[in-house]
Design an enzyme around this catalytic site. Structure first.
Site, mmCIF file in Angstrom:
data_model
loop_
_atom_site.group_PDB
_atom_site.id
_atom_site.type_symbol
_atom_site.label_atom_id
_atom_site.label_comp_id
_atom_site.label_asym_id
_atom_site.label_seq_id
_atom_site.Cartn_x
_atom_site.Cartn_y
_atom_site.Cartn_z
ATOM 1 N N SER A 124 0.889 -1.231 -0.077
ATOM 2 C CA SER A 124 0.034 -0.024 0.092
ATOM 3 C C SER A 124 0.747 1.398 0.151
ATOM 4 O O SER A 124 0.349 2.269 -0.285
ATOM 5 C CB SER A 124 -0.673 0.048 1.332
ATOM 6 O OG SER A 124 -1.717 -1.179 1.317
ATOM 7 N N HIS A 145 -0.952 -2.290 -7.398
ATOM 8 C CA HIS A 145 -1.590 -2.104 -6.035
ATOM 9 C C HIS A 145 -3.183 -2.016 -6.225
ATOM 10 O O HIS A 145 -3.687 -1.080 -6.900
ATOM 11 C CB HIS A 145 -1.241 -0.894 -5.563
ATOM 12 C CG HIS A 145 -1.804 -0.577 -4.286
ATOM 13 N ND1 HIS A 145 -2.018 1.051 -3.872
ATOM 14 C CD2 HIS A 145 -2.093 -1.087 -3.150
ATOM 15 C CE1 HIS A 145 -2.412 1.023 -2.717
ATOM 16 N NE2 HIS A 145 -2.709 -0.328 -2.226
ATOM 17 N N GLU A 157 -3.103 0.583 -9.154
ATOM 18 C CA GLU A 157 -2.058 1.487 -9.667
ATOM 19 C C GLU A 157 -0.924 0.543 -9.945
ATOM 20 O O GLU A 157 -0.658 -0.279 -9.444
ATOM 21 C CB GLU A 157 -1.593 2.274 -8.358
ATOM 22 C CG GLU A 157 -2.765 3.286 -7.742
ATOM 23 C CD GLU A 157 -2.160 3.938 -6.479
ATOM 24 O OE1 GLU A 157 -2.893 5.035 -6.333
ATOM 25 O OE2 GLU A 157 -1.409 3.302 -5.931
ATOM 26 N N ASN A 196 -3.572 6.594 -1.813
ATOM 27 C CA ASN A 196 -3.217 6.328 -0.271
ATOM 28 C C ASN A 196 -2.461 7.615 0.173
ATOM 29 O O ASN A 196 -2.704 8.440 1.147
ATOM 30 C CB ASN A 196 -2.500 5.219 0.084
ATOM 31 C CG ASN A 196 -3.221 4.139 -0.002
ATOM 32 O OD1 ASN A 196 -4.484 4.120 0.075
ATOM 33 N ND2 ASN A 196 -2.597 2.801 0.089
HETATM 34 N N1 LIG Z 1 -6.442 -4.466 3.554
HETATM 35 C C1 LIG Z 1 -6.503 -3.289 2.509
HETATM 36 O O1 LIG Z 1 -7.359 -2.863 2.687
HETATM 37 C C2 LIG Z 1 -5.335 -3.373 1.633
HETATM 38 C C3 LIG Z 1 -5.722 -2.548 0.472
HETATM 39 C C4 LIG Z 1 -4.480 -2.406 -0.285
HETATM 40 C C5 LIG Z 1 -3.233 -3.074 -0.139
HETATM 41 N N2 LIG Z 1 -3.001 -3.842 0.981
HETATM 42 C C6 LIG Z 1 -1.834 -4.331 0.989
HETATM 43 O O2 LIG Z 1 -1.826 -5.785 0.778
HETATM 44 C C7 LIG Z 1 -1.086 -6.517 1.541
HETATM 45 C C8 LIG Z 1 -1.844 -7.707 2.403
HETATM 46 O O3 LIG Z 1 -2.755 -7.260 3.083
HETATM 47 P P1 LIG Z 1 -3.998 -7.910 3.759
HETATM 48 O O4 LIG Z 1 -5.097 -6.807 4.214
HETATM 49 O O5 LIG Z 1 -4.267 -8.734 2.839
HETATM 50 O O6 LIG Z 1 -3.270 -8.645 4.820
HETATM 51 P P2 LIG Z 1 -3.909 -9.963 5.635
HETATM 52 O O7 LIG Z 1 -3.111 -9.874 6.951
HETATM 53 O O8 LIG Z 1 -5.178 -10.080 5.488
HETATM 54 O O9 LIG Z 1 -3.441 -11.267 4.770
HETATM 55 C C9 LIG Z 1 -1.981 -11.453 4.645
HETATM 56 C C10 LIG Z 1 -1.823 -12.838 4.496
HETATM 57 O O10 LIG Z 1 -0.508 -13.218 4.171
HETATM 58 C C11 LIG Z 1 0.110 -14.594 4.744
HETATM 59 N N3 LIG Z 1 1.198 -14.164 5.097
HETATM 60 C C12 LIG Z 1 2.073 -13.831 6.189
HETATM 61 N N4 LIG Z 1 3.351 -13.991 5.908
HETATM 62 C C13 LIG Z 1 3.626 -14.665 4.890
HETATM 63 C C14 LIG Z 1 4.614 -14.896 4.143
HETATM 64 N N5 LIG Z 1 5.893 -14.735 4.611
HETATM 65 N N6 LIG Z 1 4.506 -15.513 3.013
HETATM 66 C C15 LIG Z 1 3.236 -15.772 2.643
HETATM 67 N N7 LIG Z 1 2.228 -15.418 2.945
HETATM 68 C C16 LIG Z 1 2.220 -14.879 4.208
HETATM 69 C C17 LIG Z 1 -1.105 -14.370 6.072
HETATM 70 O O11 LIG Z 1 -0.982 -15.702 6.612
HETATM 71 C C18 LIG Z 1 -2.170 -13.922 5.581
HETATM 72 O O12 LIG Z 1 -3.173 -14.963 5.088
HETATM 73 C C19 LIG Z 1 -0.184 -5.353 2.532
HETATM 74 O O13 LIG Z 1 1.057 -5.052 1.919
HETATM 75 C C20 LIG Z 1 -1.272 -4.371 2.496
HETATM 76 O O14 LIG Z 1 -0.467 -3.166 2.757
HETATM 77 C C21 LIG Z 1 -4.016 -3.992 1.861
#
Ligand SMILES: NC(=O)c1ccc[n+]([C@@H]2O[C@H](COP(=O)([O-])OP(=O)(O)OC[C@H]3O[C@@H](n4cnc5c(N)ncnc54)[C@H](O)[C@@H]3O)[C@@H](O)[C@H]2O)c1
Length: 384
Positions: A124, A145, A157, A196
């Protein structure tokens, strides 16, 4: 590598974003290999994909045969990283927003994925350049993104690091279109990219207002809901997590300016373990589900235009740095929020004298120099 050469995609991380991204890619007809660190996590992600697809099929938005095809063959799950990425032409990472974790993963994926594969991060905020530097193929590393929920939000993005090749960016952009998204090019790697980053400025404003006790969180949220936002800023912070909001604020503070440092009341919530929805308490009590915000409590002491003014100001910094154009700011903001208009088109109706004057006042009142009008604003350059 060209778009036609993408035949198979791996999604690493099956959480909120990973499962949604995988679903979007599957809906475009690509086979997807979904990976997570343990069976429970990857199967939960796959379950969420199938539940969402079934709902879409019930509503007639996707054909039932398409859902069957995904269930019976296109979607594969694994907890073996080599198996997940070994045949992938594109790998999309969606693991937690922790730079060291992402760097370690990219180093591993670089060793396991075919040499031609493109490696994308869904970070993000963080530097694609730093992530790419952990691999032997920085020219093939980019940001893709997506926004939450990935199935609904149109924006992707497409982020160019200092090393990403033209070919990689062109393919990433074409892939964004192919999967039915609205791709917006982020021409320079900058913290928070476009959407963001533009939203970071009103967050600072809202936190400052609440910190000073000028408006109660519920009164602020109620007002913004009354003017059309699906969720006010305090409830949204609870929803995404106080811990996530603190991490983002600290990252911006570290990379851009100390003014982005999370407000003391937000830090206090973190210290007390009040993380918002996930812990049952943040700005609101979530123990009985989504808080009921009484619209009758809406403040009459806030103008939503102020939030838009600081967004416009922040956006002009990106335009000045060559990250994107004025028109692309609105394209990103509209497609990441579902709002029908973007801040820049609102700003076009406002004179640069008024805008500069209001921004000067905000900068002084809240002692935040990031609100001070940019030269571009002072000269009316926010309009084009
Ligand atoms: N949630 C949002 O609104 C949002 C929006 C855009 C971008 N993002 C970005 O997306 C990414 C993921 O966010 P999220 O909200 O899906 O998080 P989340 O916690 O819901 O999911 C993350 C997943 O990654 C897994 N994980 C942890 N360590 C790992 C590893 N070493 N290898 C593989 N898998 C692993 C976890 O078990 C989990 O299932 C982050 O970089 C976040 O900033 C989030």
């Amino acid at each position: 590598m060209s778009l036609d050469q993408i035949k198979s995609v791996a999604v690493v991380g099956a959480g909120d974003m990973g499962h949604g991204i995988a679903e979007v890619v599957l809906l475009a007809g690509y086979p997807v290999s979904l990976y997570d660190i343990n069976t429970e996590a990857v199967e939960r992600g796959a379950g969420r994909i199938m539940a969402s697809l079934e709902k879409l099929a019930e509503k007639g938005k996707v054909p039932a045969e398409g859902v069957e095809q995904i269930r019976s063959g296109l979607l594969k799950t694994t907890t073996d990283l080599a198996e997940a990425v070994g045949d992938a032409d594109l790998v999309i990472e969606a693991i937690p927003e922790v730079l060291d974790l992402k760097k370690a993963l990219f180093t591993q994926v670089d060793e396991l994925a075919p040499p031609h594969a493109l490696l994308a991060s869904n970070t993000s905020t963080m530097s694609i350049t730093e992530i790419g530097a952990c691999t032997g193929r920085p020219g093939q590393v980019l940001g893709l993104h997506f926004f939450n929920p990935a199935v609904l939000m149109k924006l992707v993005e497409v982020i160019r690091s200092q090393e990403t090749s033209d070919e990689t960016i062109e393919t990433g952009y074409a892939f964004g279109k192919k999967i039915g998204k609205v791709p917006v090019l982020v021409r320079r790697d900058t913290p928070g990219f476009i959407a963001n980053r533009v939203n970071a400025a009103p967050t600072v404003l809202f936190q400052s207002i609440v910190e000073r006790g000028e408006i109660e969180p519920e009164a602020l949220d109620a007002f913004l809901m009354a003017v059309g936002m699906p969720m006010g800023p305090c409830e949204l912070t609870d929803y995404i997590g106080i811990d996530v909001a603190v991490n983002v604020g600290k990252y911006f503070a570290d990379q851009l300016h100390a003014d982005y440092t999370p407000a003391p009341h937000v830090m206090r919530m973190l210290e007390q373990g009040h993380l918002g929805k996930k812990s049952g308490r943040g700005y609101y009590d979530w123990s009985n589900g989504r808080p009921q915000i009484g619209l009758s409590k809406a403040t009459k002491r806030f103008s939503p235009l102020l939030a838009i003014f600081v967004q416009i100001n922040e956006a002009t910094k990106l335009v000045d740095q060559g990250v994107c154009s004025v028109a692309e700011v609105d394209l990103a903001m509209i497609n990441s929020t579902g709002n029908p208009v973007g801040p820049m088109s609102i700003g076009r109706q406002i004179s640069h004298w008024d805008l500069s004057d209001q921004l000067e006042k905000l900068a002084g009142r809240y002692e935040k120099s990031i609100f001070a009008p940019t030269q571009r604003i002072r000269e009316g350059g926010h309009k084009h």
